[in-house]
Enzyme design. Structure first.
Site, PDB file in Angstrom:
ATOM      1  N   CYS A 158       0.809  -1.234   0.000  1.00  0.00           N
ATOM      2  CA  CYS A 158       0.000   0.000   0.000  1.00  0.00           C
ATOM      3  C   CYS A 158       0.834   1.273   0.000  1.00  0.00           C
ATOM      4  CB  CYS A 158      -0.916   0.004   1.224  1.00  0.00           C
ATOM      5  SG  CYS A 158      -2.136  -1.298   1.192  1.00  0.00           S
TER       6      CYS A 158
HETATM    7  N1  LIG Z   1      -2.798  -5.683   2.428  1.00  0.00           N
HETATM    8  C1  LIG Z   1      -3.184  -4.550   2.981  1.00  0.00           C
HETATM    9  O1  LIG Z   1      -2.728  -4.208   4.072  1.00  0.00           O
HETATM   10  C2  LIG Z   1      -4.205  -3.663   2.323  1.00  0.00           C
HETATM   11  C3  LIG Z   1      -4.829  -2.687   3.086  1.00  0.00           C
HETATM   12  C4  LIG Z   1      -5.784  -1.870   2.501  1.00  0.00           C
HETATM   13  C5  LIG Z   1      -6.072  -2.012   1.153  1.00  0.00           C
HETATM   14  N2  LIG Z   1      -5.433  -2.955   0.411  1.00  0.00           N
HETATM   15  C6  LIG Z   1      -5.804  -3.075  -1.012  1.00  0.00           C
HETATM   16  O2  LIG Z   1      -6.671  -4.191  -1.151  1.00  0.00           O
HETATM   17  C7  LIG Z   1      -6.457  -4.828  -2.429  1.00  0.00           C
HETATM   18  C8  LIG Z   1      -6.133  -6.286  -2.216  1.00  0.00           C
HETATM   19  O3  LIG Z   1      -4.898  -6.384  -1.537  1.00  0.00           O
HETATM   20  P1  LIG Z   1      -4.491  -7.656  -0.673  1.00  0.00           P
HETATM   21  O4  LIG Z   1      -3.399  -7.203   0.226  1.00  0.00           O
HETATM   22  O5  LIG Z   1      -5.671  -8.306  -0.072  1.00  0.00           O
HETATM   23  O6  LIG Z   1      -3.899  -8.592  -1.816  1.00  0.00           O
HETATM   24  P2  LIG Z   1      -3.446 -10.123  -1.635  1.00  0.00           P
HETATM   25  O7  LIG Z   1      -2.369 -10.344  -2.624  1.00  0.00           O
HETATM   26  O8  LIG Z   1      -3.206 -10.449  -0.204  1.00  0.00           O
HETATM   27  O9  LIG Z   1      -4.714 -10.950  -2.058  1.00  0.00           O
HETATM   28  C9  LIG Z   1      -5.270 -10.872  -3.300  1.00  0.00           C
HETATM   29  C10 LIG Z   1      -5.900 -12.222  -3.658  1.00  0.00           C
HETATM   30  O10 LIG Z   1      -6.549 -12.037  -4.886  1.00  0.00           O
HETATM   31  C11 LIG Z   1      -6.306 -13.168  -5.714  1.00  0.00           C
HETATM   32  N3  LIG Z   1      -6.466 -12.727  -7.097  1.00  0.00           N
HETATM   33  C12 LIG Z   1      -5.619 -11.990  -7.841  1.00  0.00           C
HETATM   34  N4  LIG Z   1      -6.150 -11.742  -9.038  1.00  0.00           N
HETATM   35  C13 LIG Z   1      -7.375 -12.326  -9.042  1.00  0.00           C
HETATM   36  C14 LIG Z   1      -8.403 -12.394  -9.987  1.00  0.00           C
HETATM   37  N5  LIG Z   1      -8.319 -11.800 -11.187  1.00  0.00           N
HETATM   38  N6  LIG Z   1      -9.513 -13.077  -9.646  1.00  0.00           N
HETATM   39  C15 LIG Z   1      -9.642 -13.666  -8.456  1.00  0.00           C
HETATM   40  N7  LIG Z   1      -8.690 -13.618  -7.507  1.00  0.00           N
HETATM   41  C16 LIG Z   1      -7.579 -12.958  -7.803  1.00  0.00           C
HETATM   42  C17 LIG Z   1      -4.917 -13.613  -5.354  1.00  0.00           C
HETATM   43  O11 LIG Z   1      -4.728 -14.983  -5.634  1.00  0.00           O
HETATM   44  C18 LIG Z   1      -4.880 -13.327  -3.838  1.00  0.00           C
HETATM   45  O12 LIG Z   1      -5.251 -14.451  -3.065  1.00  0.00           O
HETATM   46  C19 LIG Z   1      -5.362  -4.021  -3.118  1.00  0.00           C
HETATM   47  O13 LIG Z   1      -5.935  -3.034  -3.906  1.00  0.00           O
HETATM   48  C20 LIG Z   1      -4.643  -3.354  -1.938  1.00  0.00           C
HETATM   49  O14 LIG Z   1      -4.006  -2.157  -2.319  1.00  0.00           O
HETATM   50  C21 LIG Z   1      -4.522  -3.808   0.971  1.00  0.00           C
END
Ligand SMILES: NC(=O)c1ccc[n+]([C@@H]2O[C@H](COP(=O)([O-])OP(=O)(O)OC[C@H]3O[C@@H](n4cnc5c(N)ncnc54)[C@H](O)[C@@H]3O)[C@@H](O)[C@H]2O)c1
Length: 412
Positions: free
Chosen positions: A260
């Site tokens: 992030c």
């Molecule tokens: N990790 C954090 O602390 C955090 C906090 C706030 C916001 N975010 C935002 O949330 C969003 C997700 O981040 P995250 O950390 O959960 O990511 P992550 O990598 O932990 O998880 C994403 C999941 O989505 C799956 N994936 C990817 N492409 C896909 C698709 N086309 N269809 C179905 N599944 C798919 C992956 O296999 C993975 O399991 C991002 O935009 C991130 O910026 C993350």
């Protein structure tokens, strides 16, 4: 009170699984959809792959049938609400990469044949819901879906704030969409804050993380200046932090990491360029934060001497304490810098078993020195028989570790 809803949550990572857990605890039915076979099989066997999300809720809900997991978007077709929580990284040129979000929106368009409430939780620039997600979903399904956004604020590893007690911002493309999303989040969040548009919600998320990014740049630069002046920066920060208002503590370190903080400001910067503007604060903070691995390498050489041929253990390669996430970790450029200086580098992290195709090394081998970048609560250096242990942490775990950032090196 909102009755039980059927949610399809696209992406079962840090964000998606946190929402899944909260929705299940609130009594909703969840279908988790993820393209990763290991995520799908792990969850189906009742195991959480995210630290801080309990196996017991997942296992109980899988057994009761309240939680189903699939790699097929078709499973979203009978949901009331679809939540999108998939990665929005940078591409290899350092620009926003919406390809996963685009592909998810297209896939949803192909399977959603009746109107749904579609909520995006992935972080992106203002306009993403209206200009990217909605047209792609509608193109395939041409239904009257409701579109809302609630940018996730989860802070992995934070024991004080989780999904329930972190206030949640909600915006919609219509008031009806926003109000439907507000009702859903009120079923598992203590405080839900409706805002006037989707763009306000999207921009608020980017501003939060840009605020952090810039302040980390400021403390990193300030620590360099204090060090050159021979003033201990940690004592300065502690003294300044005694002011009970108008001050918020940030800590310098070897760089900035995670999915992030280093990424979101770039989404804002790139979007601003489309309006003929650029943020000088973002550009400058990026430059400062990116030079920290090199700065710390130089500080190490100043303190230790030549590291050519020395066997160095880098400790803590996740991007922050008490989580295993190594995305964008500054440990990577730091290790590359050490290698450029001729050091032989291995790494150890009690929460990371493998990284960059390498396995975690034990602390008990023969090393010349160690550099602790991240001191997890369960980190133990028992068995260490090498030379000095340096650290870039401000909150030092052990007093005999030698600080590399807050140091009066001018006086030496
Ligand atoms: N990790 C954090 O602390 C955090 C906090 C706030 C916001 N975010 C935002 O949330 C969003 C997700 O981040 P995250 O950390 O959960 O990511 P992550 O990598 O932990 O998880 C994403 C999941 O989505 C799956 N994936 C990817 N492409 C896909 C698709 N086309 N269809 C179905 N599944 C798919 C992956 O296999 C993975 O399991 C991002 O935009 C991130 O910026 C993350």
């Amino acid at each position: 009170m909102l009755g039980q809803m059927r949610l399809a949550i696209i992406g079962q990572g840090y964000v998606g699984l946190a929402i899944t857990e909260s929705a299940l605890l609130a009594g909703h039915h969840v279908t988790g959809i993820d393209k990763s076979p290991s995520v799908v099989s792990g969850l189906r066997s009742g195991k959480s792959h995210i630290k801080g999300i309990s196996h017991s809720v997942i296992a109980k809900s899988i057994n009761s049938g309240d939680f189903e997991v699939s790699d097929s978007y078709a499973q979203a077709s009978d949901a009331d609400v679809v939540v999108i929580a998939i990665p929005t990284p940078l591409d290899n040129t350092g620009s926003p990469d919406l390809s996963l979000l685009v592909s998810a929106a297209k896939s949803l368009g192909e399977v959603l044949k009746t109107p749904k409430l579609i909520i995006n939780e992935s972080t992106s620039y203002p306009g993403t819901l209206r200009e990217v997600i909605k047209p792609l979903v509608d193109e395939g399904s041409s239904q009257n879906h409701l579109y809302a956004i609630s940018p996730e604020r989860v802070d992995p590893g934070n024991r004080s704030y989780g999904v329930k007690n972190t206030p949640r911002i909600v915006g919609g493309l219509t008031d009806q969409a926003r109000d439907a999303a507000v009702a859903l989040y009120k079923s598992f969040c203590d405080e839900v804050i409706p805002v006037s548009s989707a763009e306000v919600a999207e921009a608020a998320k980017l501003f939060e993380n840009t605020f952090r990014f810039i302040n980390i740049g400021l403390v990193n630069e300030f620590a360099e200046i204090m060090s050159a002046m021979g003033i201990p920066a940690d004592e300065v920060f502690e003294a300044a932090g005694s002011k009970p208002y108008g001050f918020m503590p940030f800590h310098p370190n070897v760089g900035i990491g995670g999915h992030c903080i280093p990424v979101d400001p770039i989404y804002l910067q790139e979007r601003a360029k489309e309006f003929g503007l650029t943020s000088k604060y973002i550009a400058l903070s990026q430059e400062i934060n990116h030079r920290m691995p090199k700065y710390v390498t130089q500080r190490l050489i100043d303190e230790y001497g030549d590291i050519k041929g020395k066997k160095v253990l880098v400790v803590g390669v996740s991007y922050k304490a008490d989580i295993s996430d190594t995305r964008e970790s500054p440990a990577e450029p730091f290790i590359e810098n050490l290698k450029t200086q001729g050091a032989v580098v291995l790494w150890h992290d009690p929460l990371v078993s493998s990284w960059r195709g390498e396995s975690c090394s034990p602390v008990s081998e023969d090393y010349d020195l160690a550099v602790v970048l991240v001191a997890h609560s369960n980190l133990s250096m028992n068995g260490w028989r090498g030379g000095p242990i340096f650290t870039t942490n401000f909150n030092q775990k052990y007093p005999d570790w030698k600080p590399l950032i807050s140091i009066e090196h001018k006086k030496k």
